[in-house]
Design an enzyme around this catalytic site. Structure first.
Site, PDB file in Angstrom:
ATOM      1  N   ASP A 123       0.129   4.989   1.389  1.00 56.32           N
ATOM      2  CA  ASP A 123      -0.176   6.093   2.456  1.00 56.32           C
ATOM      3  C   ASP A 123      -0.005   5.589   3.789  1.00 56.32           C
ATOM      4  OD1 ASP A 123      -1.536   8.339   0.863  1.00 56.32           O
ATOM      5  OD2 ASP A 123      -2.549   6.482  -0.171  1.00 56.32           O
ATOM      6  N   ASP A 171       0.859  -1.149   0.122  1.00 62.49           N
ATOM      7  CA  ASP A 171      -0.154   0.516  -0.023  1.00 62.49           C
ATOM      8  C   ASP A 171       0.889   1.376   0.170  1.00 62.49           C
ATOM      9  OD1 ASP A 171      -2.287   1.599   0.066  1.00 62.49           O
ATOM     10  OD2 ASP A 171      -1.395   1.599   2.240  1.00 62.49           O
TER      11      ASP A 171
END
Length: 540
Positions: A43, A41
């Site tokens: 963020d 991922d």
């Protein structure tokens, strides 16, 4: 020795001396030499924001959006409360309350605005002090949710104060102005819309991109990790909910001092992934992104080396020829990243828990209180075992112990912050802790903690004792137990040959087995009548 022959580093390698903040903690065994694919991922995983300044900025943008929608200008004076935040909580949309819940759904803590409710107040709102995770609740699972949570409770607290001052307090809602009453659900809807406006309109992302050094960490360990994976011939992919413009802006900043373009380190990139839906059906349309212009063109499938917007996990697995058991997916969202990739695809999972250092540091501080709490729990338990007859004196003594337990728990929780720890409240595990144990194969403060481990390392798990094993450890070996399942007992009490023959004769003789015969005949009669009714209805 067997591990060394298989090319796996045993757990007593030099990795055993890694500093706690740089360690990876396993819930289940993982052999890194079996991992061929690393998914990330972006963020709060590769990209980290500076706290609390980033959260404060988002909080102020959300307040501004709410005021712009028609709420009082006075909300602009609200401040972000840095002593309050912790994620892993639930927000009740209908009652405007913030809940900390244990793994069984029992409420450990409840606030409305900044006010912590007592046991009686909680019971009035939630009979039995029990809740379940339904659509009525918003699970605030990640650091991404913390500014939104602080926005919710600050706004609710403001109107609770105003309503109390004006004598307009009600049970199910708030007066926004003298003539404008809204239920807690309606206020939640307005607040949620303001948060989504801030994110989706792009003004907050633009603000962050214009002030990168102020709000975003530039961690040199991130390029180092991706170099390491690339040099080890691992397949690396990125799946982010952020759009391409924001993704490339952030990643260019992270790789500002690297000789290679950041996309060089990824075999496939997916933006606008719409997780958690990405791990099931995904989006209806799949687009390929031109990294130079940002232009998108509709395509039918993903290919290795491509950059995409939307799509689903099946397309990603086809493009990279993925075998589920050889994927380690790394993210910060317990539901959108970890639970869904684990339950839908069977991937190995690595959860990033940004507050882990704080949780460990505070736990070290409160170790004496934790030991005292354990003694108090045992003292209360013994009180119930030792006194078979209830007296007022015994009851008073127990109440004193219970009060001391409550005071100790409150003292421990306060060391973490206003809402206590992320994983525990006293001796009870939170719902978030349950999810971490259930779905995260490993977890750590940073994904870059992988830099401290050889990629052939094997994570071992220390077996956690069950409650009966803990109790038996206290008992020692002095108490003899009657074992009704040992081999001698089984042999002594098993059926004799004569008993076995008697049962066989009875089963083979219908006259001695009338009950069985009668039940069988009754069932046949019911089946025949149903067949006749069915045939009759067809003829009609």
């Amino acid at each position: 020795m067997a591990d060394q022959q298989n090319g796996v580093e045993p757990c007593y390698s030099d990795n055993a001396f890694i500093d706690t903040s740089k360690k990876i903690f396993p819930n289940r065994p993982i052999r890194l030499n079996k991992i061929g694919y690393y998914g990330f991922d972006m963020d709060y995983t590769l990209l980290l924001y500076k706290w609390p300044i980033y959260d404060e900025a988002l909080f102020l943008h959300a307040i501004d959006a709410l005021v712009a929608s028609g709420y009082p200008q006075e909300l602009g004076e609200l401040k972000y409360n840095i002593d309050f935040p912790v994620h892993g909580l639930w927000y009740d949309k209908e009652l405007g309350t913030l809940l900390k819940v244990d793994s069984f759904g029992s409420i450990l803590m409840c606030t409305r605005g900044y006010r912590q409710l007592n046991k009686q107040q909680i019971n009035q709102l939630y009979p039995g002090r029990f809740v379940t995770l339904t659509n009525r609740m918003e699970a605030l699972d990640t650091p991404f949710h913390v500014p939104a949570m602080m926005f919710y409770i600050a706004v609710i607290d403001y109107f609770l104060e105003e309503n109390a001052r004006n004598g307009t307090t009600t049970k199910n809602g708030l007066y926004i102005t003298q003539d404008n009453y809204k239920t807690f659900s309606e206020v939640y809807g307005d607040m949620k819309e303001s948060i989504e406006t801030v994110h989706e309109a792009g003004m907050f992302k633009k603000f962050i991109m214009e002030n990168l050094t102020q709000y975003v960490e530039q961690d040199p360990e991130v390029p180092k990790l991706l170099h390491k994976l690339k040099d080890s011939n691992k397949t690396v992919f990125l799946v982010t909910n952020s759009d391409w413009e924001y993704t490339t802006g952030m990643m260019q900043y992270l790789f500002q001092h690297d000789s290679n373009d950041w996309t060089h380190y990824f075999d496939l990139i997916v933006t606008n992934s719409k997780k958690p839906g990405f791990f099931t059906n995904g989006t209806k349309e799949l687009y390929k992104v031109d990294p130079k212009t940002g232009n998108r063109s509709k395509v039918e499938k993903m290919e290795k080396g491509g950059i995409y917007s939307g799509g689903n996990v099946a397309q990603l697995e086809d493009a990279l020829d993925i075998s589920s058991q050889s994927v380690l997916y790394i993210g910060d969202h317990i539901f959108g990243d970890i639970l869904k990739s684990k339950t839908n695809k069977g991937w190995k999972t690595f959860l990033v828990v940004d507050e882990l250092d704080h949780q460990i540091a505070v736990r070290r501080q409160v170790k004496p209180q934790l030991k005292a709490l354990e003694k108090l729990d045992k003292l209360l338990d013994n009180s119930y075992l030792e006194h078979k007859e209830e007296t007022e004196e015994i009851e008073n003594s127990r109440n004193e112990i219970k009060q001391e337990i409550r005071n100790t728990v409150k003292s421990i929780d306060s060391k973490y912050g206003k809402l206590g720890g992320l994983f525990h409240s006293g001796s009870r595990e939170t719902f978030y802790a349950y999810q971490v144990k259930q779905y995260a194969d490993v977890y750590a403060r940073r994904c870059t903690n992988l830099n401290g481990y050889n990629l052939s390392y094997q994570f071992h798990v220390t077996r956690a004792p069950l409650p009966h094993e803990v109790e038996d450890n206290h008992q020692g070996e002095t108490n003899e137990l009657e074992d009704n399942y040992d081999c001698h007992h089984r042999e002594r009490n098993r059926m004799t040959k004569d008993q076995a023959m008697g049962v066989v004769r009875r089963l083979s003789n219908p006259s001695q087995n009338g009950d069985v015969v009668r039940v069988a005949e009754k069932n046949r009669s019911i089946e025949n009548s149903q067949l006749e009714e069915s045939s009759g209805s067809e003829l009609e």
